[in-house]
Design a protein around this motif. Structure first.
Motif, short mmCIF file in Angstrom:
data_model
loop_
_atom_site.label_atom_id
_atom_site.label_comp_id
_atom_site.label_asym_id
_atom_site.label_seq_id
_atom_site.Cartn_x
_atom_site.Cartn_y
_atom_site.Cartn_z
N GLY A 210 25.57 15.05 84.68
CA GLY A 210 26.34 13.93 84.16
C GLY A 210 25.60 13.06 83.16
N ALA A 211 24.27 12.98 83.27
CA ALA A 211 23.52 12.07 82.40
C ALA A 211 22.05 12.47 82.31
N VAL A 212 21.42 11.97 81.26
CA VAL A 212 19.98 12.04 81.08
C VAL A 212 19.49 10.61 80.90
N VAL A 213 18.46 10.21 81.65
CA VAL A 213 17.90 8.86 81.51
C VAL A 213 16.47 8.96 81.00
N LEU A 214 16.18 8.23 79.93
CA LEU A 214 14.87 8.29 79.28
C LEU A 214 14.44 6.90 78.81
N GLU A 215 13.15 6.64 78.87
CA GLU A 215 12.60 5.47 78.19
C GLU A 215 12.38 5.85 76.72
N PRO A 216 12.63 4.95 75.77
CA PRO A 216 12.37 5.29 74.36
C PRO A 216 10.89 5.55 74.11
N ILE A 217 10.05 4.76 74.77
CA ILE A 217 8.60 5.00 74.82
C ILE A 217 8.23 4.92 76.30
N THR A 218 7.64 5.99 76.82
CA THR A 218 7.21 5.97 78.22
C THR A 218 6.24 4.81 78.40
N ALA A 219 6.55 3.91 79.30
CA ALA A 219 5.75 2.68 79.44
C ALA A 219 4.66 2.84 80.50
N GLY A 220 5.02 2.64 81.76
CA GLY A 220 4.03 2.68 82.83
C GLY A 220 3.37 4.03 83.02
N GLY A 221 3.94 5.06 82.41
CA GLY A 221 3.34 6.39 82.49
C GLY A 221 2.29 6.66 81.44
N GLY A 222 1.93 5.61 80.66
CA GLY A 222 0.84 5.77 79.71
C GLY A 222 1.13 5.40 78.27
N VAL A 223 2.19 4.63 78.01
CA VAL A 223 2.57 4.23 76.65
C VAL A 223 2.61 5.48 75.76
N ILE A 224 3.56 6.37 76.05
CA ILE A 224 3.68 7.65 75.34
C ILE A 224 4.83 7.57 74.34
N TYR A 230 12.21 14.18 68.27
CA TYR A 230 12.46 14.37 69.70
C TYR A 230 13.86 13.90 70.10
N PHE A 231 14.18 12.65 69.77
CA PHE A 231 15.43 12.10 70.24
C PHE A 231 16.65 12.68 69.51
N LYS A 232 16.47 13.16 68.32
CA LYS A 232 17.57 13.82 67.61
C LYS A 232 17.98 15.08 68.37
N VAL A 233 16.99 15.84 68.82
CA VAL A 233 17.27 17.05 69.60
C VAL A 233 17.92 16.69 70.93
N ILE A 234 17.37 15.69 71.61
CA ILE A 234 17.92 15.26 72.90
C ILE A 234 19.38 14.85 72.74
N SER A 235 19.67 14.06 71.71
CA SER A 235 21.03 13.57 71.48
C SER A 235 22.00 14.71 71.23
N GLU A 236 21.58 15.68 70.42
CA GLU A 236 22.44 16.82 70.11
C GLU A 236 22.77 17.65 71.35
N ILE A 237 21.79 17.83 72.21
CA ILE A 237 22.00 18.59 73.44
C ILE A 237 22.97 17.84 74.36
N CYS A 238 22.79 16.54 74.47
CA CYS A 238 23.68 15.74 75.32
C CYS A 238 25.12 15.83 74.84
N LYS A 239 25.33 15.73 73.53
CA LYS A 239 26.69 15.83 72.98
C LYS A 239 27.28 17.21 73.23
N LYS A 240 26.47 18.24 73.08
CA LYS A 240 26.94 19.62 73.24
C LYS A 240 27.50 19.86 74.64
N TYR A 241 26.90 19.25 75.65
CA TYR A 241 27.29 19.52 77.02
C TYR A 241 27.99 18.33 77.69
N ASP A 242 28.44 17.36 76.88
CA ASP A 242 29.13 16.18 77.40
C ASP A 242 28.32 15.51 78.51
N VAL A 243 27.05 15.27 78.19
CA VAL A 243 26.14 14.59 79.11
C VAL A 243 25.86 13.20 78.56
N LEU A 244 26.04 12.19 79.37
CA LEU A 244 25.79 10.82 78.91
C LEU A 244 24.30 10.61 78.66
#
Length: 448
Positions: A210-224, A230-244
């Motif tokens: 139903g959804a993918v949850v992501l931080e735009p920049i990983t914070a407490g995991g090391g400021v990544i 990256y996010f262009k690919v993630i967005s396209e995949i979410c749209k393809k499979y109707d995932v929020l």
């Protein structure tokens, strides 16, 4: 009895091993101004982590924040969120102006709670979508989404999770996006850390995710920071499979990265859900928001006679007017003082100075960040990237504290990888403040 003794006797501190207070007094902060904060013993510190957890974006001592809160709560302190209040309506209007493709604001009082609301929306949407089957939520290793059991179920911090299971089912982990420590080895295929999302969706079944949850920049995991594209690919995949696409802006939101929201640095992202807390009111009041598109909202707007199809959730203190009143004033300060521009300019200077430290100290393996949000990953060997033991990392923090500079680190988060120093000074930070911070770190790294 001194205030520190009183604190020691009765207060249970967050994420703290209290055995250390058997022979020491806890630190108690009593007053702040700008980036400086003073403890009960009269010591003044430069706070390079905005209240310890990336929160006080506009700095300490803002009398206008206190007045805004006072004015609001003396008129109407609270009414349950089934009824509107003036500050809530005005803040919703203003924050939506910064997110033109979004339209609805749901109030609560912490980042964990804001994310819980989003997960409940996804789960309830699944009931309308395909009888509850499309309920799974994919999260990312090293990302952190909160401290409740369900929020921990969606967090890639093994040490934060340890001992608190069993966890809420239906949360699926995907690999982190660190280029420095690729989850796919030294020869990672182009953006494999993003394209693997499609593999996971297909493995689980597109009709179950139903959804993918992501931080735009990983914070407490090391400021990544994510790799380009990256996010262009993630967005396209979410749209393809109707995932929020749910973007957790709890840390990055409200100017931390030099943009209003961290995801705005990356092309092609139009989240369906955004969650925010921390910098929304800079810690002057407790507030969080779950923001959605009108399309997500409409899922819950059925017939007036429908007794179960609407979003059947409530947050008691989401009805407190102090939060949105403080958030409005916080927004005004950031705009009028051009703090986004300052975060960009001084943030670039901070990264430049940290890179100079990299040239001087072999213990620094990687420098990363954006705006006034940065991390130094410490290693015992640059070639092998062996993480510096966390005891040494804590020594570095202690040495800075002795110089009256407060910095942070990955803390009780990642087994073997609590080795990143973190920096997130208030958005009012100056070059001179950066020089003070960096000088303290320079001296500290020379001692470990």
């Amino acid at each position: 009895m001194s205030i520190s003794s009183l604190d020691k006797k009765h207060v249970w501190h967050h994420i703290t091993q209290h055995a250390k207070f058997d022979n020491a007094e806890p630190l108690v902060m009593v007053e702040g101004e700008g980036l400086r904060i003073t403890d009960s013993r009269g010591n003044e510190y430069l706070d390079a982590v905005s209240g310890g957890v990336w929160t006080v974006n506009v700095g300490y001592g803002r009398k206008s924040m206190g007045k805004a809160i006072s004015d609001a709560v003396t008129k109407v302190p609270f009414f349950a969120g089934t009824i509107g209040t003036v500050p809530a309506a005005h803040y919703a209007e203003e924050v939506i102006k910064l997110l033109p493709h979004m339209n609805r604001v749901y109030y609560s009082s912490s980042g964990s709670e804001a994310n819980e609301k989003a997960y409940k929306m996804v789960r309830q949407r699944a009931q309308a979508y395909n009888g509850g089957k499309k309920h799974k939520i994919i999260f990312r290793d090293r990302d952190y989404h909160g401290t409740t059991i369900t929020a921990l179920s969606s967090s890639g911090h093994n040490q934060r999770r340890e001992g608190y299971g069993p966890f809420t089912p239906g949360f699926i982990e995907m690999p982190h996006c660190s280029s420095y420590r690729s989850a796919f080895g030294e020869n990672e295929p182009d953006l494999r850390c993003a394209t693997i999302l499609e593999d996971i969706i297909l493995r689980e079944g597109p009709d179950t995710v139903g959804a993918v949850v992501l931080e735009p920049i990983t914070a407490g995991g090391g400021v990544i920071t994510p790799p380009k594209g990256y996010f262009k690919v993630i967005s396209e995949i979410c749209k393809k499979y109707d995932v929020l696409l749910h973007i957790d802006e709890v840390v990055c939101g409200m100017g931390r990265t030099g943009a209003w929201f961290g995801h705005q640095h990356y092309d092609g992202i139009k989240p369906d859900i955004i969650t925010m807390a921390k910098g929304v009111a800079s810690g002057y009041a407790a507030i969080s928001v779950t923001i959605t598109t009108e399309e997500v909202f409409d899922t819950f707007k059925t017939e007036e006679t429908d007794t179960v199809g609407f979003f059947r959730d409530i947050s008691t203190f989401g009805g407190c007017t102090a939060g949105p009143a403080a958030a409005l004033e916080n927004l005004r300060i950031i705009k009028e003082e051009n703090l986004l521009e300052n975060a960009q300019i001084v943030g670039d200077y901070l990264l430049t100075k940290l890179n100079e430290l990299y040239d001087r100290h072999e213990v620094i393996g990687d420098v990363r960040g954006k705006g006034l949000f940065a991390g130094l990953e410490l290693v015992s060997d640059r070639k092998t990237k062996e993480p510096l033991h966390e005891s040494k990392v804590q020594q570095a923090i202690k040495h800075c504290m002795e110089q009256k500079v407060i910095i942070g680190s990955t803390n009780r988060s990642l087994e073997g990888f609590n080795n990143t120093l973190t920096f997130s000074p208030a958005l009012t930070c100056t070059r001179e403040d950066v020089d003070t911070i960096v000088a303290a770190v320079d001296q500290s790294l020379s001692q470990i």
